[in-house]
Each structure stands twice: as structure tokens, then as C-alpha cells.
Design a protein around this motif. Sequence first.
Motif, PDB file in Angstrom:
ATOM      1  N   THR A  20       0.816  -1.212   0.000  1.00 42.48           N
ATOM      2  CA  THR A  20       0.000   0.000   0.000  1.00 42.48           C
ATOM      3  C   THR A  20       0.851   1.263   0.000  1.00 42.48           C
ATOM      4  O   THR A  20       0.311   2.366   0.010  1.00 42.48           O
ATOM      5  N   SER A  21       2.178   1.103   0.016  1.00 41.85           N
ATOM      6  CA  SER A  21       3.054   2.270   0.193  1.00 41.85           C
ATOM      7  C   SER A  21       4.447   1.959  -0.342  1.00 41.85           C
ATOM      8  O   SER A  21       4.836   0.797  -0.470  1.00 41.85           O
ATOM      9  N   ILE A  23       8.114   1.084  -1.311  1.00 41.67           N
ATOM     10  CA  ILE A  23       8.776   0.060  -2.132  1.00 41.67           C
ATOM     11  C   ILE A  23       7.778  -1.017  -2.554  1.00 41.67           C
ATOM     12  O   ILE A  23       7.802  -1.478  -3.700  1.00 41.67           O
ATOM     13  N   ARG A  43      -2.782  -3.004   5.453  1.00 38.41           N
ATOM     14  CA  ARG A  43      -3.907  -2.765   6.370  1.00 38.41           C
ATOM     15  C   ARG A  43      -4.840  -1.684   5.847  1.00 38.41           C
ATOM     16  O   ARG A  43      -6.029  -1.698   6.119  1.00 38.41           O
ATOM     17  N   ASP A  44      -4.288  -0.727   5.101  1.00 40.57           N
ATOM     18  CA  ASP A  44      -5.029   0.480   4.740  1.00 40.57           C
ATOM     19  C   ASP A  44      -5.739   0.290   3.398  1.00 40.57           C
ATOM     20  O   ASP A  44      -5.118   0.351   2.332  1.00 40.57           O
ATOM     21  N   ARG A  47      -5.484   3.219   0.696  1.00 37.91           N
ATOM     22  CA  ARG A  47      -4.209   3.271  -0.036  1.00 37.91           C
ATOM     23  C   ARG A  47      -4.039   2.035  -0.910  1.00 37.91           C
ATOM     24  O   ARG A  47      -3.502   2.106  -2.012  1.00 37.91           O
ATOM     25  N   LEU A  69      -0.455  -8.020   9.722  1.00 37.20           N
ATOM     26  CA  LEU A  69       0.411  -9.184   9.900  1.00 37.20           C
ATOM     27  C   LEU A  69       1.041  -9.232  11.290  1.00 37.20           C
ATOM     28  O   LEU A  69       2.246  -9.447  11.431  1.00 37.20           O
ATOM     29  N   ASN A  96       7.740  -7.814   1.792  1.00 35.71           N
ATOM     30  CA  ASN A  96       8.215  -6.420   1.852  1.00 35.71           C
ATOM     31  C   ASN A  96       7.754  -5.676   3.106  1.00 35.71           C
ATOM     32  O   ASN A  96       8.455  -4.792   3.572  1.00 35.71           O
ATOM     33  N   TYR A 100      10.641   0.045  10.710  1.00 36.16           N
ATOM     34  CA  TYR A 100      12.052   0.303  11.018  1.00 36.16           C
ATOM     35  C   TYR A 100      12.215   1.426  12.040  1.00 36.16           C
ATOM     36  O   TYR A 100      12.785   2.470  11.744  1.00 36.16           O
ATOM     37  N   TYR A 161      16.065  -3.220  14.622  1.00 35.47           N
ATOM     38  CA  TYR A 161      15.668  -3.334  13.213  1.00 35.47           C
ATOM     39  C   TYR A 161      16.675  -4.180  12.426  1.00 35.47           C
ATOM     40  O   TYR A 161      16.282  -5.131  11.723  1.00 35.47           O
ATOM     41  N   LYS A 165      16.212  -7.940  10.358  1.00 37.88           N
ATOM     42  CA  LYS A 165      16.466  -8.155   8.928  1.00 37.88           C
ATOM     43  C   LYS A 165      17.670  -9.086   8.704  1.00 37.88           C
ATOM     44  O   LYS A 165      17.749  -9.760   7.674  1.00 37.88           O
ATOM     45  N   THR A 194      16.058   4.799   0.946  1.00 39.59           N
ATOM     46  CA  THR A 194      15.138   4.933  -0.185  1.00 39.59           C
ATOM     47  C   THR A 194      14.037   5.915   0.181  1.00 39.59           C
ATOM     48  O   THR A 194      13.470   5.821   1.280  1.00 39.59           O
ATOM     49  N   THR A 196      10.581   7.017   0.501  1.00 38.88           N
ATOM     50  CA  THR A 196       9.207   6.484   0.474  1.00 38.88           C
ATOM     51  C   THR A 196       8.345   7.424   1.331  1.00 38.88           C
ATOM     52  O   THR A 196       8.865   8.368   1.935  1.00 38.88           O
ATOM     53  N   THR A 198       7.242   7.052   4.159  1.00 41.86           N
ATOM     54  CA  THR A 198       7.686   7.072   5.555  1.00 41.86           C
ATOM     55  C   THR A 198       9.025   7.794   5.711  1.00 41.86           C
ATOM     56  O   THR A 198       9.170   8.673   6.570  1.00 41.86           O
TER      57      THR A 198
END
Length: 254
Positions: A20-21, A23, A43-44, A47, A69, A96, A100, A161, A165, A194, A196, A198
Motif C-alpha cells: 500500500t506504500s 517500495i 492494512r489500509d 491506499r 500481519l 516487503n 524500522y 531493526y 532483517k 530509499t 518512500t 515514511t
Amino acid sequence: MASASMQGLQGKVALVTGATSGIGAAAAEGLAERGAHVLVAGRDAARGEAVVSAIRKPGGRADFVRADLGDAQAVRRLAHDALGLGGDRVDVLVNNAGIYPFGPTEDTEEGLFDTVYALNVKAPFYLVAELAPMMADRGGGSIVNVSTIAAALGVSGMALYGSSKAALNLLTKAWAAEYGARGVRVNAVQVGPTRTETTAQAEEDLQSLAAQAPAGRPASAAEIAAAIVYLADDAASSFVQGAVLPVDGGRTAV
Ligand code: NAP
């Protein structure tokens, strides 16, 4: 819409979490451009439907599937819903969705620790548990995990974070070993800063992190999506298995 020569994912169903956002949305669009029927998870709903509309407008195929999730049950439900929408198949899974939060280890509440690990580690784990065996039974599939340079570098403030990962990086190799012989390719993109929705909210941090790499600038979501599409597409990356591909403007090379 993409030309016929770009339709390498025609007939394939691709599930993208966090689509929904940022990447994830860019990856959903890139996969749809190559002909995949894309299941846009998040969830949204507003979007999500906007991403679906952007894909459908030029003739692509997409559906929104709502999922928070936060626990394994919800993850298994997403797999079930995705198979329902995809006609009993998911050929490509892009793990994805991720959060973070940064901060000192001593200030990290247990609830935040659990939330980060639930979304960044447990959700991919149980999605793969649900979907990889079915891909193997069908003779193949591709799983792309979205990781970060913070999984490979010791960065102050990124212990929680980065460690989540780093687990995903190892899972990438473990799953390549577990499912690779049955035709399921599992790879990761190890992403650098990147821009985005956020990260754009902390533009100064984004720029200063990006300045440490040879490229010297943040990536666009589309630049990361291109690598995800490459790893998703058997025609492009058929012999790439268990790879953690840096897409970081050179940051981890120097
Ligand atoms: P973003 O713009 O913040 O989007 C995050 C996505 O995850 C959204 O689609 C969000 O959808 C979904 N999500 C969040 N919490 C969720 C939950 N509880 N259940 C289901 N979905 C949830 O993220 P981004 O910057 O594009 O980053 C995407 C991935 O790339 C993450 O895994 C991140 O760690 C990784 N990455 C990003 C960067 C960067 O600089 N941006 C760098 C390295 C790695 P809803 O809000 O609709 O649920």
C-alpha cells in the motif's frame, strides 16, 4: 501497458506484502507491468485500492487483500485469502512489509521488540511456510525478501531493526536450501536509504544516511522495485538462488 516482450510474468500470481506504500507499491506496479496478477496486501484499504486502481488503469491486473500481519494466525489467513483471489496459486511472494523504528537499545520496550520481530521475521516465516510448499508442488516459484543494509552493518540505533532483517537474510539462504531443489528460488534485496512515504518524513536523516554511499543520494522506490522484479522473474534470474543482493548505491561495498 508494457509491451508483449515485457510480459515475463504473464499468467503468474504475485503476492506483495506492504504494497500500500513505498517500495511495496512500486514493486506491485512493476510486477503488474510484466503481466502478473498482483495481490496488494496491507492494512489500509484506501491506499491499497489506490495502488490497485493505478495498476488497473493501463490494463494491469490487481486486487487488494487486507491483512494486519501482527501474528501467525493473521499471516496464515492472508495466505488463504491470497490463494482464493489468485485461483489457488501464488507464484511470486514479495515479503516487503516491515517497520524500522530506530533508537537506543536501552530505550526499547518489549512491546516494540515483539512488534518488529512479528512483522519483519514472523510474518515472512509463516507466509513462506504456507506458500513455498505449494509453489514446490506446482514445480516452482520465486520468493523475494526485502532486507536492509542495516542487516549487514553495525549501525548505532539500528540494533533491533537490523537484527530482525539479519534474521531475514539468513532465512533467505535457509529457504533457498530447503525449497530450491524443488524449483522455488528464494532471494533478498538488501536495500539502502530509499525515499518512500515514511522516510520522506525524515528527509535530513535520509540524506545523511544516503551521503555515506558512493551514489550519494537516496534511491527511488522504483529503483528498488526493479531489483525485486528481476529476482521475481524466472526468465531474468533463473540461476540466482539464495542471493542477498545489495541495492544500496554501493554502501556495503566501501
Ligand atoms: P513504508 O512506506 O513505511 O510502507 C510499509 C508497508 O508495510 C506499508 O504498505 C504498510 O501498509 C505495511 N505494514 C506496516 N505495518 C503492517 C502490519 N502490521 N501488517 C501489514 N502490513 C503492514 O515502507 P518502505 O519504506 O517502502 O519499506 C518497505 C520495506 O523496505 C521494509 O521492509 C523496510 O524495512 C525495507 N527498507 C526500506 C528502506 C527505506 O529507506 N525506505 C531501506 C531499507 C529497507 P499498511 O499501512 O497499509 O498496513
